[in-house]
Design an enzyme around this catalytic site. Structure first.
Site, PDB file in Angstrom:
ATOM      1  N   HIS A  81       0.822  -1.216   0.000  1.00 48.86           N
ATOM      2  CA  HIS A  81       0.000   0.000   0.000  1.00 48.86           C
ATOM      3  C   HIS A  81       0.854   1.263   0.000  1.00 48.86           C
ATOM      4  CE1 HIS A  81       0.178   0.012   4.570  1.00 48.86           C
ATOM      5  NE2 HIS A  81       0.160   1.310   4.365  1.00 48.86           N
ATOM      6  N   ASN A 209      -9.414  -4.071   6.427  1.00 52.13           N
ATOM      7  CA  ASN A 209      -8.537  -2.990   6.880  1.00 52.13           C
ATOM      8  C   ASN A 209      -8.770  -2.702   8.360  1.00 52.13           C
ATOM      9  OD1 ASN A 209      -6.663  -0.931   6.704  1.00 52.13           O
ATOM     10  ND2 ASN A 209      -8.108   0.556   5.875  1.00 52.13           N
ATOM     11  N   TRP A 210      -7.682  -2.630   9.145  1.00 47.06           N
ATOM     12  CA  TRP A 210      -7.690  -2.396  10.590  1.00 47.06           C
ATOM     13  C   TRP A 210      -8.234  -3.589  11.378  1.00 47.06           C
ATOM     14  CZ3 TRP A 210      -4.940   1.823  11.464  1.00 47.06           C
ATOM     15  CH2 TRP A 210      -4.982   2.876  10.539  1.00 47.06           C
ATOM     16  N   ASP A 218       0.975  -7.641   2.294  1.00 50.93           N
ATOM     17  CA  ASP A 218       1.191  -6.211   2.064  1.00 50.93           C
ATOM     18  C   ASP A 218       2.685  -5.899   1.989  1.00 50.93           C
ATOM     19  OD1 ASP A 218       0.880  -3.498   1.823  1.00 50.93           O
ATOM     20  OD2 ASP A 218      -0.454  -3.281   3.539  1.00 50.93           O
ATOM     21  N   ASN A 324      -9.139   4.569   3.838  1.00 60.19           N
ATOM     22  CA  ASN A 324      -8.326   4.278   5.016  1.00 60.19           C
ATOM     23  C   ASN A 324      -8.612   5.278   6.131  1.00 60.19           C
ATOM     24  OD1 ASN A 324      -6.092   2.736   6.256  1.00 60.19           O
ATOM     25  ND2 ASN A 324      -5.003   4.681   6.142  1.00 60.19           N
ATOM     26  N   GLY A 650       2.412   6.206   9.018  1.00 61.14           N
ATOM     27  CA  GLY A 650       3.804   6.577   8.738  1.00 61.14           C
ATOM     28  C   GLY A 650       4.740   5.436   9.067  1.00 61.14           C
ATOM     29  N   ASN A 651       4.333   4.594  10.041  1.00 59.02           N
ATOM     30  CA  ASN A 651       5.086   3.376  10.336  1.00 59.02           C
ATOM     31  C   ASN A 651       4.860   2.299   9.278  1.00 59.02           C
ATOM     32  OD1 ASN A 651       4.975   3.919  13.783  1.00 59.02           O
ATOM     33  ND2 ASN A 651       6.828   3.205  12.755  1.00 59.02           N
ATOM     34  N   SER A 652       3.854   2.465   8.429  1.00 58.45           N
ATOM     35  CA  SER A 652       3.621   1.469   7.388  1.00 58.45           C
ATOM     36  C   SER A 652       4.898   1.221   6.600  1.00 58.45           C
ATOM     37  CB  SER A 652       2.524   1.953   6.432  1.00 58.45           C
ATOM     38  OG  SER A 652       1.272   1.934   7.063  1.00 58.45           O
ATOM     39  N   PHE A 668       2.266  -3.225   8.760  1.00 58.39           N
ATOM     40  CA  PHE A 668       1.367  -2.670   7.752  1.00 58.39           C
ATOM     41  C   PHE A 668       0.036  -2.187   8.307  1.00 58.39           C
ATOM     42  CE2 PHE A 668      -0.050  -7.098   7.683  1.00 58.39           C
ATOM     43  CZ  PHE A 668      -1.413  -7.038   7.415  1.00 58.39           C
ATOM     44  N   ASP A 669      -0.270  -2.454   9.565  1.00 61.14           N
ATOM     45  CA  ASP A 669      -1.575  -2.034  10.067  1.00 61.14           C
ATOM     46  C   ASP A 669      -1.602  -2.112  11.589  1.00 61.14           C
ATOM     47  OD1 ASP A 669      -4.150  -1.070   9.844  1.00 61.14           O
ATOM     48  OD2 ASP A 669      -4.922  -2.762   8.697  1.00 61.14           O
TER      49      ASP A 669
END
Length: 719
Positions: A81, A209-210, A218, A324, A650-652, A668-669
């Site tokens: 992503h 997602n989440w 991902d 998102n 931002g950590n993704s 990723f999440d």
């Protein structure tokens, strides 16, 4: 002041061993060596804090996401992503990389990730608080204070970037209590190397997602390129792969339940030290409003996409981003209600205020600062709806292009040091890149529909929130008038053409303001209002910076008095967080295991997007063809796993590292229960979701082969 923060981190270190809370700046790591070791770290903490050493020297920012070098030839691992914009930019209805995936079998087949794709390699962080605040006197407030700080930051950045090839940024910590200058090598030629098919990279889509359990692959790979001389350069065919000083080693055996794990990355923003009133504004108004607005905008894009796959591709990245955000905000509201976060925030703030009232005259500045912050928040709240609508439409498609072109011409008339951020000489390549790629992310009919929707909401604002310049351009407040005005504007512009946009970018202010292009006229007419609002925002920012450090120092002192640790709110700068692999129990009789496996993909698969795995993947899973990548404890290949680490947007793409600093996955999440942790951290429910290295390798070996990359990363075939 800086010693206070670090001493407090040390004081609270003992309690940290029981919870993963904390996004720590590298300089704090030696102070929390005890909790790190207690959790299971095997490296020397001083080695971990070395920005250019192993492993921190391999961690990079890619602008909004994190990544890591995984080979000596500049190969970069990140999330699918995070690479989605580059995948979309290179996709068409005829060559749909979003759906089919992409693998470059040779260096020559690697694709440009776009003119604005970047890899930033950190090489220095230094404290510059004294330099930033040198000309800021206690009496200086409002816009003058903000301008003094901006001027000092720009001077520091200009000095830092004088040798070229680097990008320097001054970050503020604790509301302006401390400033640090980050220097990063700026690599400007970034190429897409590998992305699995969308049915792997986005498996579960917005539905999952989440959420946990997850089964999403991902991950994707970029490569960083430099000029033949080894220095950063724009994309060119004769550029060569960058040779990083450090790259991560692959730990193909992965992790087991209970194992130590850590993440270094660039988390975006958290609000854990925000006032209770600021929190309540978001809960009661801002989040519900944004959720409703984004839902309407997404419906407009979806309706257009149903009729045209090319529109779907053009808006895929924006659509994913809006979805998102909308789901994240929805999850935050649910989380706040579940833990009664409003009462918790109020109680914590009141505890600080009550403590201050016991300290006599010494506490007066902090109490006055709190009252001032309340007044500043009330001012911001009064214009919140207008500001949100204007910010949204001012960054859409053609108006955004026209606004940037005109503003750039205005700023070019000034000395570089006096130009607004985003329009200095250092920003010109990025500005041109943005205008170059607009056509791949823009459709005139969709852009017009989105802008029309936002303007129709704008005209419902109270009269004192309206802008005379925008009202004059519209010529009326009824829907028919707005539709007619937009029809004329879109018919009367050439900014939909890349060549025309780039021509106007080079034009001077007089030529732009004399132009008969409808969107340039629109931008010219609205610019005075936008500049006026920018100055008002600067005034409030300056007042905030004047008062917030005093109150936050009181928060730090209070926390120190009760033995609690303090770390700065996330602000986009490099942070380290750590924890262990573990599941959680979100409610009575529900216990989530820390790993998912390939079997879960079979159980979820419906053959219909977003649960439509590639047929060969399903066949391999049914056949038990694990290729030696299965976990003995699980009897299958792990797909995703949970830790109790503290991360945010931002950590993704952040590399997940084991106790020896080796790569075992990618962040990723976060789970649904933890999205509210931007404001309030709950150690019992906050979990970070990672893609497991064993699944990445299995996909690259069995499902969507990338043999060249496996060899490059030094991955051996599993036995």
């Amino acid at each position: 002041m800086r010693k206070t923060v670090l001493a407090l981190a040390l004081l609270g270190a003992g309690g940290l061993a029981a919870a993963g809370e904390g996004m720590w700046v590298p300089q704090q790591l030696p102070e929390i060596a005890g909790p790190l070791k207690a959790r299971g770290l095997q490296l020397d903490v001083n080695q971990l804090a070395d920005l250019t050493g192993d492993p921190l020297g391999a961690i990079v920012s890619i602008g909004g996401c994190t990544a890591g070098f995984v080979s000596p030839d500049g190969l970069v691992a990140t999330n699918h992503h995070c690479a989605y914009g580059a995948i979309q930019l290179n996709s068409t209805a005829e060559r749909d990389l979003l759906k089919d995936g992409f693998y470059a079998a040779s260096l020559g087949e690697e694709l440009s990730a776009g003119p604005n794709a970047r890899v930033f390699v950190i090489d220095q962080i230094r404290d510059v608080t004294d330099q930033v605040m040198a000309k800021v006197t206690p009496r200086l407030g409002g816009a003058d204070r903000a301008r003094a700080i901006e001027a000092a930051q720009k001077a520091l950045v200009a000095e830092c970037e004088a040798d070229g090839g680097v990008r320097c940024t001054v970050y503020s910590f604790f509301g302006g209590m401390q400033y640090r200058l980050f220097r990063q090598l700026e690599i400007r030629d970034v190429r897409l190397v590998y992305a699995p098919p969308g049915a792997i990279g986005k498996y579960g889509g917005d539905v999952d997602n989440w959420m946990w359990p997850r089964h999403t692959g991902d991950f994707a790979f970029y490569r960083a390129y430099v000029g033949p001389d080894g220095k950063p350069a724009a994309y060119a065919e004769d550029n060569v792969p960058y040779r990083p000083k450090r790259h991560l080693r692959i730990a193909a055996e992965g992790l087991q339940a209970g194992d130590f794990a850590m993440v270094a990355g660039y988390p975006g923003v958290t609000f854990r030290y925000a006032l209770a009133a600021e929190f309540e504004h978001n809960v009661e108004w801002a989040y519900p409003y944004r959720i409703a607005m984004l839902g309407d905008l997404l419906a407009i894009v979806a309706a257009a996409g149903e009729r045209d796959r090319d529109v779907q591709i053009k808006y895929a990245s924006l659509n994913a981003s809006w979805n998102n955000v909308m789901k994240n905000l929805t999850g935050q509201l649910e989380g706040f209600a579940r833990m009664d976060a409003g009462a918790l925030k109020r109680a914590r703030e009141q505890a600080v205020l009550d403590w201050l009232k016991t300290r006599g005259r010494a506490a007066r500045p902090a109490l006055d600062a709190h009252a001032a912050l309340q007044r500043i928040h009330a001012e911001r709240r009064a214009s919140a709806e207008r500001d949100l609508l204007l910010n949204t439409f001012a960054n859409l498609g053609l108006f955004d292009a026209a606004k940037r072109i005109h503003r750039n011409a205005i700023e070019r008339e000034k000395p570089d040091a006096e130009r607004a951020s985003g329009y200095q000489q250092r920003d010109q390549a990025t500005l041109e890149g943005h205008l170059r790629q607009l056509e791949r992310r823009f459709d005139p009919a969709v852009d017009r529909a989105l802008l029309g929707y936002l303007l129709k909401r704008y005209v419902l604002l109270p009269a004192d929130q309206r802008l005379p310049e925008l009202d004059a351009w519209l010529g009326g407040s009824d829907a028919a008038t707005i539709d007619a005005r937009l029809a004329t504007a879109y018919a009367g512009t050439e900014l939909g053409d890349t060549g025309k946009r780039l021509e106007w970018l080079k034009a001077d202010r007089a030529a732009i303001e004399a132009s008969d292009d409808a969107f340039l006229q629109f931008a010219v007419q609205l610019t005075p209002a936008l500049l006026r609002l920018e100055e008002e925002g600067r005034r409030l920012a300056g007042e905030d910076q004047r008062h917030r450090p005093a109150f936050l120092q009181a928060v730090i002192d209070y926390n120190r008095s009760i033995g609690q640790a303090v770390y700065p709110d996330a602000n986009g700068s490099l942070r380290i967080t750590f924890g262990n692999v573990m599941g959680y129990s979100p409610r009575d009789a529900v216990n989530y295991a820390p790993f998912t496996t390939l079997q879960g993909i079979l159980e979820k698969d419906t053959g219909v997007d977003p649960f439509d795995s590639p047929a060969n993947q399903l066949d391999l899973i049914r056949a038990g063809a694990f290729g030696g990548r299965a976990s003995a404890a699980l009897g299958s290949v792990p797909v995703n796993f949970l830790t109790d680490m503290d991360v945010t947007g931002g950590n993704s793409g952040s590399p997940t590292l084991n106790a020896r600093g080796e790569l075992v996955g990618l962040v990723f999440d976060m789970n649904w229960e933890s999205v509210s942790s931007n404001w309030v951290f709950n150690p019992e429910l906050t979990r970070t979701i990672h893609v497991d290295i064993r699944y990445m390798l299995w996909v690259m070996e069995q499902v969507f082969p990338g043999p060249r990359l496996l060899q490059e990363m030094g991955v051996r075939a599993a036995e």
